[in-house]
Structures are given as C-alpha cells and as structure tokens.
Motif scaffolding. Structure first.
Motif, PDB file in Angstrom:
ATOM      1  N   UNK A  18     -60.759 -48.569  14.642  1.00 13.87           N
ATOM      2  CA  UNK A  18     -59.838 -47.441  14.885  1.00 13.87           C
ATOM      3  C   UNK A  18     -60.891 -46.530  15.833  1.00 13.87           C
ATOM      4  N   UNK A  19     -60.429 -45.631  16.583  1.00 18.19           N
ATOM      5  CA  UNK A  19     -60.064 -44.434  17.529  1.00 18.19           C
ATOM      6  C   UNK A  19     -59.984 -43.607  18.001  1.00 18.19           C
ATOM      7  N   UNK A  20     -59.693 -42.693  18.585  1.00 20.02           N
ATOM      8  CA  UNK A  20     -59.548 -41.168  19.007  1.00 20.02           C
ATOM      9  C   UNK A  20     -58.070 -41.749  19.943  1.00 20.02           C
ATOM     10  N   UNK A  21     -56.869 -40.695  20.146  1.00 19.62           N
ATOM     11  CA  UNK A  21     -56.023 -41.093  21.074  1.00 19.62           C
ATOM     12  C   UNK A  21     -55.953 -40.286  21.554  1.00 19.62           C
ATOM     13  N   UNK A  22     -55.476 -39.628  22.947  1.00 14.84           N
ATOM     14  CA  UNK A  22     -55.288 -39.518  23.698  1.00 14.84           C
ATOM     15  C   UNK A  22     -54.030 -39.548  24.865  1.00 14.84           C
ATOM     16  N   UNK A  23     -53.410 -38.258  25.960  1.00 12.11           N
ATOM     17  CA  UNK A  23     -53.273 -38.961  26.626  1.00 12.11           C
ATOM     18  C   UNK A  23     -53.910 -39.164  28.056  1.00 12.11           C
ATOM     19  N   UNK A  24     -53.203 -39.257  28.858  1.00  9.93           N
ATOM     20  CA  UNK A  24     -53.799 -39.734  30.689  1.00  9.93           C
ATOM     21  C   UNK A  24     -54.397 -39.253  31.150  1.00  9.93           C
ATOM     22  N   UNK A  25     -55.218 -38.864  32.114  1.00 11.03           N
ATOM     23  CA  UNK A  25     -56.030 -37.495  32.824  1.00 11.03           C
ATOM     24  C   UNK A  25     -56.572 -36.651  32.030  1.00 11.03           C
ATOM     25  N   UNK A  26     -56.958 -36.735  30.627  1.00  9.50           N
ATOM     26  CA  UNK A  26     -58.102 -35.774  30.422  1.00  9.50           C
ATOM     27  C   UNK A  26     -59.227 -37.318  30.180  1.00  9.50           C
ATOM     28  N   UNK A  27     -59.861 -38.190  30.832  1.00 12.13           N
ATOM     29  CA  UNK A  27     -60.829 -38.479  30.689  1.00 12.13           C
ATOM     30  C   UNK A  27     -62.393 -37.934  30.587  1.00 12.13           C
ATOM     31  N   UNK A  28     -61.767 -36.554  31.427  1.00 12.66           N
ATOM     32  CA  UNK A  28     -63.449 -35.724  31.267  1.00 12.66           C
ATOM     33  C   UNK A  28     -63.174 -35.139  29.003  1.00 12.66           C
ATOM     34  N   UNK A  29     -62.749 -35.366  28.424  1.00  6.94           N
ATOM     35  CA  UNK A  29     -62.314 -35.132  26.780  1.00  6.94           C
ATOM     36  C   UNK A  29     -62.692 -36.804  26.343  1.00  6.94           C
ATOM     37  N   UNK A  30     -62.358 -37.457  27.125  1.00  3.67           N
ATOM     38  CA  UNK A  30     -62.501 -39.035  26.592  1.00  3.67           C
ATOM     39  C   UNK A  30     -63.890 -39.332  26.285  1.00  3.67           C
ATOM     40  N   UNK A  31     -64.829 -38.463  27.783  1.00  2.00           N
ATOM     41  CA  UNK A  31     -65.893 -38.909  27.847  1.00  2.00           C
ATOM     42  C   UNK A  31     -67.017 -38.853  27.003  1.00  2.00           C
ATOM     43  N   UNK A  32     -66.352 -36.822  26.787  1.00  2.00           N
ATOM     44  CA  UNK A  32     -67.218 -36.371  25.482  1.00  2.00           C
ATOM     45  C   UNK A  32     -66.848 -36.786  24.066  1.00  2.00           C
ATOM     46  N   UNK A  33     -65.725 -37.619  23.397  1.00  2.00           N
ATOM     47  CA  UNK A  33     -65.535 -38.191  22.136  1.00  2.00           C
ATOM     48  C   UNK A  33     -66.478 -38.891  22.512  1.00  2.00           C
ATOM     49  N   UNK A  34     -66.451 -39.885  23.270  1.00  2.00           N
ATOM     50  CA  UNK A  34     -67.013 -41.165  23.212  1.00  2.00           C
ATOM     51  C   UNK A  34     -68.976 -40.488  23.053  1.00  2.00           C
ATOM     52  N   UNK A  35     -69.177 -39.549  23.712  1.00  2.00           N
ATOM     53  CA  UNK A  35     -71.214 -38.771  23.776  1.00  2.00           C
ATOM     54  C   UNK A  35     -70.831 -38.941  22.068  1.00  2.00           C
ATOM     55  N   UNK A  36     -69.990 -37.953  21.301  1.00  2.00           N
ATOM     56  CA  UNK A  36     -69.810 -37.429  20.274  1.00  2.00           C
ATOM     57  C   UNK A  36     -69.950 -39.179  19.435  1.00  2.00           C
ATOM     58  N   UNK A  37     -68.822 -40.169  19.314  1.00  2.00           N
ATOM     59  CA  UNK A  37     -69.907 -41.317  18.550  1.00  2.00           C
ATOM     60  C   UNK A  37     -70.242 -41.851  19.215  1.00  2.00           C
TER      61      UNK A  37
END
Length: 280
Positions: free
Chosen positions: A238-257
């Motif tokens: 299970x993971x966090x889902x978001x729209x394309x074009x939000x790579x900066x938010x994706x990177x932050x979420x992965x850092x938190x995980x």
C-alpha cells in the motif's frame, strides 16, 4: 543615395527590428507562462496554503475511517499526519470513494494533494499517476463466519456455485472477485465498512478483503474469522497516490516513509493497529 531612399531604408530597418523584437518578446512571454508551474512546485504551494489536502475514503478500518462526528482515524490517517508534519502545515481530509478515486486524483481543478488509506500500488495506477514507495504489506484474503472456517482452505473452495462473495464496488476487491471467482455468486454492496457485519449475519458467505483490514474485524467481532490470512491470494504493498507532475511532493513523501522505516516509527504504527510488519 537620395535622402528619400535613405529615409525609406531606415524606416524599413526600424520596422524589421521592431518586428524581430516583438517575436522575441512574445516567445519570452510564452516561455515564462509555460515555466510558471515549475516556479510554483507542489510543496511550495502546500506550504504557502498552510495545509495539506488529503483524499481518503473513510470506509476502510483500520487504515482510514470516518466517524459520524466527522473525525478520521487509522493507520493511513496517521501516515498523512506525518507527511503534513514534515511539511510544517496543518491537514484537511477530503472525502473520496473507490469508484471515483482515479477521477478525483486527476480532477481539474485539483481537489486534494494526495490520496491515502488502503491504496494498493499497481502498474496500472503508475501508468497515469504517481505512487509512493510502499509503507504497508498487503494481499487479498477473506472474512467468513467463524462457524464456516473449515469450509474454506483455498481459493478453489470459495470459487464454487452457491458461495456468495460480497465486495465493495469500484476497487481491486471487486476486480479480483470478478476475475478469480467466476463460479461463485458476486454480491456488490455499496458500503465497504458494512460488509463484515453482513457476513456475520449470514447475508453473504465470504467477504473479499485485505490482510490489512481482516485482523481488525476479527478482533472486534467474535462472529468473524479470517482462516486464510497467513496465505494471501496476492502480495503487494500500500502506498500514497497522487497526480502526475508532483515529483517534488512524491520525493518528500518517500523521504518520510524511509525515515519512518529507519527510526522504528513505522514498526510502532504496525503494532498499534495489530498489523504484521514486513520491512525487515
């Protein structure tokens, strides 16, 4: 060259120069416009707004559940709160549903920054959206009445005429049932959180669910059992889902995980909700 010809030539050169400058100015404006989103990345927009907007279904104990008071709780809810904490902002939960999840993530105008709570990482989702690293191991299993535990030893035992299999609409549970249980009777019920009770009351024989959801219902309803929980039909995360074009938010979420895995916070969260920790 006569004065008239000289004047005409000068006028032509000035007009040409102005035309070229105009084109360059227009091109520059167009470039600035196209680059505007890059100058206003997702993380910056969220911090300027002062709160993280989180889409969640609120029907999936113990990952995301909305009480009648409007309050949300669950494993995924606490994950979202950790992300908001990392951003240094508040949090607001936005209702979504399994049938509308993809459309809601991709909606224009954007209704939330990310979605969380029992969302399985799949290649299909990753083709059109962004998904984080996994933070919870997952897999398909069943709930049934405790009096029926000896009836179901495998998927083949469920895939039989006369076995009523209840699922919620629009998600991977329904998809799994339709593809793998072609001999059973599939019953679609709109509200996922009501299905365990309906199984316990005998209105269905089996619920297709996840190893993340089943333990909570077994613990809280002595009429229910999950006989195949240690041998799930599928394996995923299970993971966090978001729209394309939000790579900066994706990177932050992965850092938190990653940080939660490293410092023991994620393991403690698994223990709090009675889930098996699968990240050794």
């Amino acid at each position: 060259m006569t004065n008239s010809a000289h004047t005409s030539r000068t006028t032509w050169m000035l007009a040409t120069l102005l035309f070229i400058c105009g084109i360059m100015s227009f091109s520059s404006c167009g470039s600035d416009s196209e680059d505007a989103p890059l100058q206003q990345p997702t993380v910056q927009r969220i911090t300027e707004r002062g709160k993280l907007l989180v889409g969640t279904t609120g029907d999936y104990r113990p990952l995301s559940y909305k009480e009648s008071t409007g309050d949300y709780w669950g494993f995924g809810i606490e994950m979202a709160e950790k992300i908001a904490e990392r951003l240094g902002v508040g949090i607001e939960f936005v209702q979504t549903s399994w049938p509308t999840l993809t459309a809601d993530v991709q909606a224009e105008p954007q209704t939330f920054d990310l979605a969380i709570g029992g969302i399985t990482i799949t290649d299909t989702r990753k083709e059109t959206m962004l998904m984080s690293d996994g933070y919870l191991k997952n897999g398909k299993t069943i709930l049934c009445c405790i009096t029926d535990v000896n009836h179901y030893h495998s998927l083949a035992d469920i895939n039989q005429p006369g076995v009523r299999v209840m699922v919620n609409p629009g998600g991977l549970n329904e998809k799994f049932a339709n593809e793998r249980l072609t001999n059973a009777t599939i019953v679609v019920h709109q509200r996922n959180e009501e299905i365990p009770r309906l199984v316990a009351e005998g209105q269905a024989d089996v619920m297709i669910t996840e190893i993340t959801e089943a333990p909570w219902y077994v613990k809280n309803d002595p009429r229910l059992a999950a006989p195949l929980i240690k041998t799930p039909f599928t394996n995923g995360e299970i993971g966090v889902l978001m729209r394309q074009g939000q790579e900066d938010l994706l990177a932050l979420v992965n850092e938190v995980i990653s940080q939660m895995k490293a410092d023991g916070t994620l393991r403690a969260l698994h223990e709090k909700y009675g889930l098996v920790y699968g990240y050794e």
